[in-house]
Design an enzyme around this catalytic site. Structure first.
Site, PDB file in Angstrom:
ATOM      1  N   GLU A   1      -2.841  10.705  -5.776  1.00  0.00           N
ATOM      2  CA  GLU A   1      -3.405  11.681  -5.118  1.00  0.00           C
ATOM      3  C   GLU A   1      -4.212  12.655  -5.954  1.00  0.00           C
ATOM      4  O   GLU A   1      -5.897  12.196  -5.953  1.00  0.00           O
ATOM      5  CB  GLU A   1      -3.134  12.030  -3.658  1.00  0.00           C
ATOM      6  CG  GLU A   1      -3.295  10.944  -2.578  1.00  0.00           C
ATOM      7  CD  GLU A   1      -1.766  10.972  -2.167  1.00  0.00           C
ATOM      8  OE1 GLU A   1      -0.641  10.711  -3.342  1.00  0.00           O
ATOM      9  OE2 GLU A   1      -1.152   9.851  -1.637  1.00  0.00           O
TER      10      GLU A   1
ATOM     11  N   GLU B   1       4.065   7.842   1.260  1.00  0.00           N
ATOM     12  CA  GLU B   1       4.122   8.491   2.346  1.00  0.00           C
ATOM     13  C   GLU B   1       4.695   7.816   3.600  1.00  0.00           C
ATOM     14  O   GLU B   1       5.433   8.549   4.274  1.00  0.00           O
ATOM     15  CB  GLU B   1       3.138   9.351   3.058  1.00  0.00           C
ATOM     16  CG  GLU B   1       2.906  10.406   1.745  1.00  0.00           C
ATOM     17  CD  GLU B   1       1.711  10.641   1.455  1.00  0.00           C
ATOM     18  OE1 GLU B   1       0.393   9.814   1.852  1.00  0.00           O
ATOM     19  OE2 GLU B   1       1.370  12.154   1.698  1.00  0.00           O
TER      20      GLU B   1
HETATM   21  N1  T1G Z   1      -7.984   1.551  -1.760  1.00  0.00           N
HETATM   22  C1  T1G Z   1      -8.843   0.554  -2.055  1.00  0.00           C
HETATM   23  N2  T1G Z   1      -9.771  -0.168  -2.986  1.00  0.00           N
HETATM   24  C2  T1G Z   1      -8.484  -0.086  -3.950  1.00  0.00           C
HETATM   25  C3  T1G Z   1      -7.327   0.615  -3.709  1.00  0.00           C
HETATM   26  C4  T1G Z   1      -6.781   1.880  -2.737  1.00  0.00           C
HETATM   27  N3  T1G Z   1      -6.254   2.657  -2.405  1.00  0.00           N
HETATM   28  N4  T1G Z   1      -6.564   0.657  -5.237  1.00  0.00           N
HETATM   29  C5  T1G Z   1      -7.466  -0.507  -5.437  1.00  0.00           C
HETATM   30  N5  T1G Z   1      -7.958  -0.755  -4.713  1.00  0.00           N
HETATM   31  C6  T1G Z   1      -9.183  -2.281  -5.311  1.00  0.00           C
HETATM   32  C7  T1G Z   1      -9.656  -2.145  -6.570  1.00  0.00           C
HETATM   33  O1  T1G Z   1     -10.701  -1.052  -6.397  1.00  0.00           O
HETATM   34  C8  T1G Z   1      -9.941  -3.512  -6.687  1.00  0.00           C
HETATM   35  O2  T1G Z   1     -10.909  -4.046  -5.809  1.00  0.00           O
HETATM   36  C9  T1G Z   1      -8.113  -4.026  -6.321  1.00  0.00           C
HETATM   37  O3  T1G Z   1      -7.752  -3.254  -5.478  1.00  0.00           O
HETATM   38  C10 T1G Z   1      -7.171  -4.470  -7.317  1.00  0.00           C
HETATM   39  O4  T1G Z   1      -7.363  -2.580  -8.286  1.00  0.00           O
HETATM   40  C11 T1G Z   1      -3.940   9.527   2.653  1.00  0.00           C
HETATM   41  C12 T1G Z   1      -4.985  10.286   1.028  1.00  0.00           C
HETATM   42  C13 T1G Z   1      -1.876  -0.252  -7.008  1.00  0.00           C
HETATM   43  C14 T1G Z   1      -1.925   0.081  -9.718  1.00  0.00           C
HETATM   44  O5  T1G Z   1      -4.862   6.122  -5.764  1.00  0.00           O
HETATM   45  O6  T1G Z   1      -4.226   2.627  -8.691  1.00  0.00           O
HETATM   46  O7  T1G Z   1      -3.592   7.553  -0.144  1.00  0.00           O
HETATM   47  O8  T1G Z   1     -12.367  -4.406  -8.957  1.00  0.00           O
HETATM   48  O9  T1G Z   1      -7.646  -3.564 -10.750  1.00  0.00           O
HETATM   49  O10 T1G Z   1      -5.223  -2.906 -12.360  1.00  0.00           O
HETATM   50  O11 T1G Z   1      -2.314  10.795   1.207  1.00  0.00           O
HETATM   51  O12 T1G Z   1      -5.560  -0.364  -8.100  1.00  0.00           O
HETATM   52  O13 T1G Z   1     -10.871  -6.381  -7.905  1.00  0.00           O
HETATM   53  O14 T1G Z   1     -12.597  -4.720  -6.116  1.00  0.00           O
HETATM   54  O15 T1G Z   1      -6.693  -1.192  -9.897  1.00  0.00           O
HETATM   55  O16 T1G Z   1      -2.920  -4.216 -10.085  1.00  0.00           O
HETATM   56  C15 T1G Z   1      -3.370   6.597  -3.210  1.00  0.00           C
HETATM   57  C16 T1G Z   1      -5.145   3.525  -6.255  1.00  0.00           C
HETATM   58  C17 T1G Z   1      -4.986   6.690  -2.492  1.00  0.00           C
HETATM   59  C18 T1G Z   1      -3.538   3.556  -5.769  1.00  0.00           C
HETATM   60  C19 T1G Z   1      -3.959  -1.582  -8.830  1.00  0.00           C
HETATM   61  N6  T1G Z   1      -3.700   5.921  -4.082  1.00  0.00           N
HETATM   62  N7  T1G Z   1      -4.964   1.901  -7.108  1.00  0.00           N
HETATM   63  O17 T1G Z   1      -3.706  -1.710 -10.069  1.00  0.00           O
HETATM   64  O18 T1G Z   1      -5.857  -3.183 -10.057  1.00  0.00           O
HETATM   65  S1  T1G Z   1      -5.121   8.353  -1.609  1.00  0.00           S
HETATM   66  C20 T1G Z   1      -3.543   5.184  -5.046  1.00  0.00           C
HETATM   67  C21 T1G Z   1      -4.129   1.492  -7.979  1.00  0.00           C
HETATM   68  C22 T1G Z   1      -4.034   8.168  -0.456  1.00  0.00           C
HETATM   69  C23 T1G Z   1      -2.353  10.284   1.597  1.00  0.00           C
HETATM   70  C24 T1G Z   1      -3.518   9.146   0.330  1.00  0.00           C
HETATM   71  C25 T1G Z   1      -4.205   0.776  -8.827  1.00  0.00           C
HETATM   72  C26 T1G Z   1      -2.637  -0.268  -8.559  1.00  0.00           C
HETATM   73  P1  T1G Z   1     -11.832  -5.175  -7.158  1.00  0.00           P
HETATM   74  P2  T1G Z   1      -7.028  -2.125  -9.473  1.00  0.00           P
HETATM   75  P3  T1G Z   1      -4.210  -2.965 -10.663  1.00  0.00           P
END
Ligand code: T1G
Length: 698
Positions: free
Chosen positions: A125, A105
């Site tokens: 999301e 976004e």
């Molecule tokens: N927020 C906080 N921590 C996050 C995070 C996030 N969005 N994404 C990953 N982490 C942490 C995760 O907990 C782990 O922590 C470390 O990063 C590595 O992640 C306004 C409302 C990016 C594909 O849904 O899909 O944006 O265990 O083990 O396998 O409209 O993480 O090391 O302490 O998963 O390489 C939308 C979520 C949010 C993406 C990487 N975004 N993340 O995968 O590593 S809502 C998502 C993922 C939003 C807006 C809306 C995956 C990854 P720790 P990982 P990975």
């Protein structure tokens, strides 16, 4: 100047580098840093254009999920994006890794977007019970058309950069690996061409068909059952087609906030972290050296063995599969090939990959074929006698340091380890059928299992596409042990007055894909029947025998779907369970034999008597150390047994929806009413209720 966003320049190009490892989540400092950087460079006469790029492994991967539910701090993301798109200088977003959610976004607020070919963008999301709340539902349709955007947002899928370029989400791919250089060059070219500051918000949406939204609602009805987010997403994209941009943004905000404050999203955000925490073992440091796993061996080419072998081939790990007879080996390999060919036919993999995967699987009729394997998993007949023979042979043949794993679904892993001179190398890896599809893997640590073996197997589980949970040695481990509690009460309620269709409907409506009786018909009622015949079940267990109805059903050969009838009847090949008056008569006859006067049983009682005992058993599992944390139990149930993710998992649901005191008091109510010790609340549950605490606080 915020160190979450670093500023630099190359000539007349301003560069903003996001620096918030591990995934550049849009924490408040990042939002503030981007906004300040855009405003600073935007007002700088020496700057002609701005590049926004992520440091480390990825561009912004989304909002910081940990911030949700806390008081908002820092700049609002929509304001940051507005600052970008209204900046008087051209803004170019340089993408790599996984620009997801708020990350994409933010990039859509730039005037142009470039990316490395390996980049995957998306708006996932929906998996958090949310929707893109920073303009994604309004801007993406303006670039790709409504239909494509709707599919992308409802599925939350990752879109490879080349596809994103074809759809206009990305303007150019940067070859080589110097993204910054490519982005700066692109910005310089735009400046030289006096290119417009193109705002996505000014584009108009193409609505491919006026029936798109109604058709989509019909199409998703089954898989979106019980969820809120998908329906709000459809409304948002509809608003993008029908309203001016600013009004569409207001509509998006309303529908986003509705989800943000919902129990569904709280549960799914909890689950997002729970699944990642479950891969971490509390007493095995993350940097524990692992044993190298270059090859695998599987003993048994039946349904489970074949499925397990596929997981390794899918991960590119050569795997040798052993059977005692050539015919069984050939049959196993044929099944694997057929599975791959069917997946290729469905478009789930390239046709040429079928041969590549098959080439990684080596058949053998001799244990010697396994002697060089780094990990060997047995998936043979589920009796201790057979396991003993297998592990004695493995002990003689497997190379030193090889990990020896049993796929047992409930036998004593410590006893199995004792059949070798290397119990430290032995671990349980309980796959769920079909093993090449089901994500859950219960890894069972024995008393002697070495910590490096645990670290290796937990990491290997993720490599082969599984979601690992570490459990202890007890009957049924975590999932089946709790499932048994649900099964006992479901059976009792048939004897007392309920019918299979009533019990199944209550749990289906709760969110399970099917109820216990349809599930039993699917798995085969004869599986449990044979176990009950063999184990003197009536004496051995410490609860009143619950197999009377099931036995009566099986004695008539009603083994379930495979025989066309079980608890339900089936007009095969249609697998829809149909209530059967014959079964009702069998059940009534059984009640009479047991001297039970049948009564009406409410849906609420069914819900309490099937789910509360599971939570009570979960408390015992935690107290015995058979699961590390309550979140581990939730990950088992969401991934292995279809617990609806929008209810977090049995322990999260107990903690946050029902409340432990309510469960405790209900257990006491059923205990007092029945006098059955089955209902005794677990000591840990009692303790938590007394202390006013939750399972998650252990
Ligand atoms: N927020 C906080 N921590 C996050 C995070 C996030 N969005 N994404 C990953 N982490 C942490 C995760 O907990 C782990 O922590 C470390 O990063 C590595 O992640 C306004 C409302 C990016 C594909 O849904 O899909 O944006 O265990 O083990 O396998 O409209 O993480 O090391 O302490 O998963 O390489 C939308 C979520 C949010 C993406 C990487 N975004 N993340 O995968 O590593 S809502 C998502 C993922 C939003 C807006 C809306 C995956 C990854 P720790 P990982 P990975």
């Amino acid at each position: 100047m915020s160190d979450a966003v670093l500023r630099s320049t190359q000539g007349r190009i301003g560069i903003l580098t996001i620096n918030n490892p591990p995934v550049n989540a849009l924490a408040a400092a990042v939002r503030d840093g981007i906004k300040a950087g855009i405003e600073a460079f935007g007002g700088d006469a020496n700057i002609d254009a701005i590049v926004l790029i992520g440091g480390g492994r990825t561009f912004i991967a989304g909002a910081d999920i940990r911030e949700f539910g806390k008081p908002p701090q820092g700049a609002n993301l929509n304001d940051v994006i507005a600052a970008m798109e209204n900046c008087p200088k051209i803004v170019v977003a340089a993408l790599h890794g996984t620009p997801l959610g708020g990350g994409l976004e933010t990039a859509l607020g730039a005037h142009y977007r470039v990316a490395l070919p390996s980049t995957r963008v998306g708006l996932p999301e929906v998996h958090l019970g949310l929707l893109p709340g920073a303009g994604g539902t309004q801007r993406l349709p303006r670039l790709t058309g409504a239909k494509y955007a709707l599919d992308a947002i409802l599925s939350g899928r990752h879109i490879p950069a080349p596809e994103a370029k074809n759809k206009g989400i990305i303007d150019a791919l940067v070859e080589g690996d110097d993204l910054l250089a490519g982005a700066v060059a692109h910005a310089q070219m735009l400046v030289a061409q006096n290119a417009p500051r193109r705002r996505v918000r000014d584009l108009t949406v193409t609505l491919e068909s006026p029936d798109l939204f109604a058709e989509t609602e019909k199409a998703i009805a089954r898989r979106a059952r019980g969820f809120k987010a998908p329906w709000n997403i459809i409304k948002c994209v509809q608003a993008a087609c029908e309203l001016p941009f600013d009004e569409g943004m207001k509509r998006e905000r309303e529908l986003f906030v509705e989800l943000l404050t919902s129990q569904e999203s709280a549960a799914q955000r909890y689950y997002f972290f729970a699944e990642r925490e479950a891969a971490k073992v509390l007493d095995v440091p993350a940097d524990t050296p692992q044993r190298p796993i270059k090859t695998a061996g599987i003993i048994g080419a039946g349904t489970m063995g074949g499925g397990i072998a596929m997981n390794f081939a899918n991960a590119g790990i050569p795997v040798t599969i052993l059977e005692a007879q050539q015919e069984a080996l050939d049959r196993g390999l044929k099944t694997i090939r057929t599975n791959y060919e069917n997946t290729a036919k469905r478009g789930g993999m390239k046709a040429e990959d079928v041969e590549k995967r098959m080439a990684l699987i080596t058949p053998t009729l001799s244990y010697d074929g396994l002697k060089d394997c780094d990990v060997i998993i047995e998936a043979v007949f589920e009796t201790m006698e057979v396991k003993e023979g297998v592990f004695k042979k493995l002990d003689a043949v497997a190379k030193p340091g090889a990990i020896l794993a049993t796929n047992t679904s409930g036998l004593d892993v410590n006893q199995i380890a004792s059949y070798t001179n290397r119990p430290g190398d032995v671990i349980g890896m309980h796959f769920f059928s079909p093993a090449n599809v089901m994500k859950l893997l219960e890894n069972v640590r024995g008393k002697a299992t070495e910590k490096d073996v645990i670290a290796t197997v937990m990491s290997l589980s993720k490599k082969i596409g599984k979601i690992p949970v570490l459990v202890g040695v007890c009957e049924g481990f975590v999932g089946n042990r709790m499932l048994r509690m649900r099964g006992i009460q479901s059976a009792y309620m048939l004897e007392e007055g309920a019918l299979p269709q009533q019990v199944d409907k209550v749990l289906y409506d709760f969110g399970f894909p099917m109820g216990p009786f349809a599930m039993s018909d699917l798995a085969g009622n004869d599986v449990g029947w044979r176990i009950r015949q063999g184990k003197n079940e009536k004496e051995k267990r410490n609860v009143r025998y619950s197999g009377y109805v099931a036995d009566a059903i099986c004695e008539l050969g009603r083994f379930g779907q495979k025989t066309g009838s079980g608890y339900f009847k089936y007009n095969l090949p249609d697998r829809t369970p149909i209530p059967d008056p014959e079964v009702e008569a069998i059940i009534e006859e059984t009640s009479k034999k047991l001297g039970i006067t049948r009564r009406a049983i409410s849906d609420q009682e069914i819900l309490e008597r099937t789910l509360y005992p599971m939570v009570n058993e979960g408390a015992k599992i935690l107290a015995e150390g058979m699961a590390q944390r309550s979140l581990d139990i939730d990950v088992v149930w969401v991934n292995g047994y279809g617990w609806p993710v929008y209810r977090g998992g049995p322990m999260w649901w107990a903690d946050n929806v029902v409340g432990l005191k309510t469960i405790h008091d209900a257990l006491m109510k059923y205990r007092d009413a029945s006098g059955d010790p089955f209902w005794e609340p677990a000591p840990l549950l009692k303790k938590l209720v007394q202390e006013g605490k939750k399972f998650s606080q252990l």
